[in-house]
Design a protein around this motif. Structure first.
Motif, mmCIF file in Angstrom:
data_model
loop_
_atom_site.group_PDB
_atom_site.id
_atom_site.type_symbol
_atom_site.label_atom_id
_atom_site.label_comp_id
_atom_site.label_asym_id
_atom_site.label_seq_id
_atom_site.Cartn_x
_atom_site.Cartn_y
_atom_site.Cartn_z
ATOM 1 N N UNK A 106 6.278 9.431 -0.625
ATOM 2 C CA UNK A 106 5.468 10.159 -1.611
ATOM 3 C C UNK A 106 5.377 9.459 -2.961
ATOM 4 N N UNK A 107 6.308 8.547 -3.232
ATOM 5 C CA UNK A 107 6.290 7.807 -4.496
ATOM 6 C C UNK A 107 5.508 6.496 -4.397
ATOM 7 N N UNK A 108 4.961 6.197 -3.215
ATOM 8 C CA UNK A 108 4.191 4.977 -3.044
ATOM 9 C C UNK A 108 5.013 3.773 -2.613
ATOM 10 N N UNK A 109 6.266 3.995 -2.222
ATOM 11 C CA UNK A 109 7.104 2.909 -1.730
ATOM 12 C C UNK A 109 6.723 2.615 -0.285
ATOM 13 N N UNK A 110 6.459 1.358 0.016
ATOM 14 C CA UNK A 110 6.088 0.973 1.374
ATOM 15 C C UNK A 110 7.305 1.071 2.288
ATOM 16 N N UNK A 111 7.188 1.888 3.331
ATOM 17 C CA UNK A 111 8.259 2.025 4.316
ATOM 18 C C UNK A 111 8.091 1.008 5.434
ATOM 19 N N UNK A 112 6.844 0.705 5.780
ATOM 20 C CA UNK A 112 6.543 -0.299 6.809
ATOM 21 C C UNK A 112 5.054 -0.596 6.769
ATOM 22 N N UNK A 113 4.701 -1.826 7.140
ATOM 23 C CA UNK A 113 3.280 -2.216 7.181
ATOM 24 C C UNK A 113 3.075 -3.258 8.266
ATOM 25 N N UNK A 114 1.958 -3.166 8.936
ATOM 26 C CA UNK A 114 1.565 -4.135 9.955
ATOM 27 C C UNK A 114 0.084 -4.438 9.778
ATOM 28 N N UNK A 115 -0.273 -5.696 9.645
ATOM 29 C CA UNK A 115 -1.667 -6.095 9.590
ATOM 30 C C UNK A 115 -2.388 -5.765 8.296
ATOM 31 N N UNK A 116 -1.665 -5.343 7.275
ATOM 32 C CA UNK A 116 -2.250 -5.044 5.974
ATOM 33 C C UNK A 116 -1.211 -5.342 4.895
ATOM 34 N N UNK A 117 -1.660 -5.348 3.661
ATOM 35 C CA UNK A 117 -0.766 -5.684 2.550
ATOM 36 C C UNK A 117 0.143 -4.507 2.197
ATOM 37 N N UNK A 118 1.455 -4.721 2.161
ATOM 38 C CA UNK A 118 2.379 -3.650 1.775
ATOM 39 C C UNK A 118 2.134 -3.162 0.346
ATOM 40 N N UNK A 119 1.525 -4.000 -0.484
ATOM 41 C CA UNK A 119 1.239 -3.635 -1.876
ATOM 42 C C UNK A 119 0.261 -2.472 -1.985
ATOM 43 N N UNK A 120 -0.420 -2.136 -0.899
ATOM 44 C CA UNK A 120 -1.392 -1.040 -0.912
ATOM 45 C C UNK A 120 -0.731 0.335 -0.822
ATOM 46 N N UNK A 121 0.562 0.380 -0.589
ATOM 47 C CA UNK A 121 1.265 1.651 -0.384
ATOM 48 C C UNK A 121 1.089 2.610 -1.559
ATOM 49 N N UNK A 122 1.176 2.116 -2.775
ATOM 50 C CA UNK A 122 1.026 2.973 -3.954
ATOM 51 C C UNK A 122 -0.355 3.590 -4.035
ATOM 52 N N UNK A 123 -1.387 2.789 -3.771
ATOM 53 C CA UNK A 123 -2.755 3.306 -3.818
ATOM 54 C C UNK A 123 -2.995 4.331 -2.717
ATOM 55 N N UNK A 124 -2.469 4.059 -1.533
ATOM 56 C CA UNK A 124 -2.642 4.972 -0.404
ATOM 57 C C UNK A 124 -2.001 6.326 -0.717
ATOM 58 N N UNK A 125 -0.776 6.318 -1.219
ATOM 59 C CA UNK A 125 -0.082 7.568 -1.557
ATOM 60 C C UNK A 125 -0.821 8.312 -2.668
ATOM 61 N N UNK A 126 -1.345 7.588 -3.621
ATOM 62 C CA UNK A 126 -2.065 8.212 -4.731
ATOM 63 C C UNK A 126 -3.389 8.823 -4.271
ATOM 64 N N UNK A 127 -4.103 8.150 -3.397
ATOM 65 C CA UNK A 127 -5.385 8.674 -2.908
ATOM 66 C C UNK A 127 -5.191 10.017 -2.213
ATOM 67 N N UNK A 128 -4.215 10.114 -1.329
ATOM 68 C CA UNK A 128 -4.018 11.371 -0.603
ATOM 69 C C UNK A 128 -3.501 12.465 -1.541
ATOM 70 N N UNK A 129 -2.714 12.102 -2.537
ATOM 71 C CA UNK A 129 -2.229 13.078 -3.524
ATOM 72 C C UNK A 129 -3.407 13.634 -4.335
ATOM 73 N N UNK A 130 -4.312 12.762 -4.756
ATOM 74 C CA UNK A 130 -5.483 13.201 -5.525
ATOM 75 C C UNK A 130 -6.417 14.058 -4.665
ATOM 76 N N UNK A 131 -6.603 13.677 -3.410
ATOM 77 C CA UNK A 131 -7.471 14.439 -2.512
ATOM 78 C C UNK A 131 -6.923 15.845 -2.280
ATOM 79 N N UNK A 132 -5.610 15.988 -2.225
ATOM 80 C CA UNK A 132 -4.992 17.309 -2.016
ATOM 81 C C UNK A 132 -5.293 18.249 -3.177
ATOM 82 N N UNK A 133 -5.550 17.729 -4.353
ATOM 83 C CA UNK A 133 -5.854 18.561 -5.508
ATOM 84 C C UNK A 133 -7.239 19.197 -5.427
ATOM 85 N N UNK A 134 -8.099 18.687 -4.546
ATOM 86 C CA UNK A 134 -9.430 19.266 -4.378
ATOM 87 C C UNK A 134 -9.353 20.644 -3.729
#
Length: 90
Positions: free
Chosen positions: A26-54
């Motif tokens: 939930x804090x955007x820390x990458x737990x595991x990644x395959x075939x994509x950049x682990x650096x995207x973990x923060x953005x991914x967690x933030x996108x779903x958090x923002x969408x939940x506010x809708x």
């Protein structure tokens, strides 16, 4: 747990059309990644958090789909883990 998570991501990435998968906490820390950049973990967690506010009164978290010419990304949060699936363009 780490070994199981790695196994599930590897199996997911074997599915035709999927180019990568990522799990983040939930804090955007990458737990595991395959075939994509682990650096995207923060953005991914933030996108779903923002969408939940809708829909703040919803009992389930949203599924977010981002589509572009380069492919699509499906993002879903369940409990303390957010998962992103990266798909190749059709």
């Amino acid at each position: 747990m780490e070994r199981q998570l790695e196994k599930h991501l590897e199996e997911t990435c074997r599915v035709p059309g999927i180019s990568g998968a990522l799990c983040a906490d939930n804090n955007g820390l990458c737990l595991a990644a395959r075939g994509c950049k682990p650096e995207l973990a923060g953005q991914v967690a933030n996108i779903v958090r923002q969408a939940a506010q809708l829909h703040p009164n919803s009992s389930t978290s949203p599924v977010v789909c981002i589509e572009s010419e380069g492919g699509s990304v499906l993002i879903k949060s369940e409990g303390d883990v957010t998962m992103a699936i990266f798909k190749n363009p059709l």
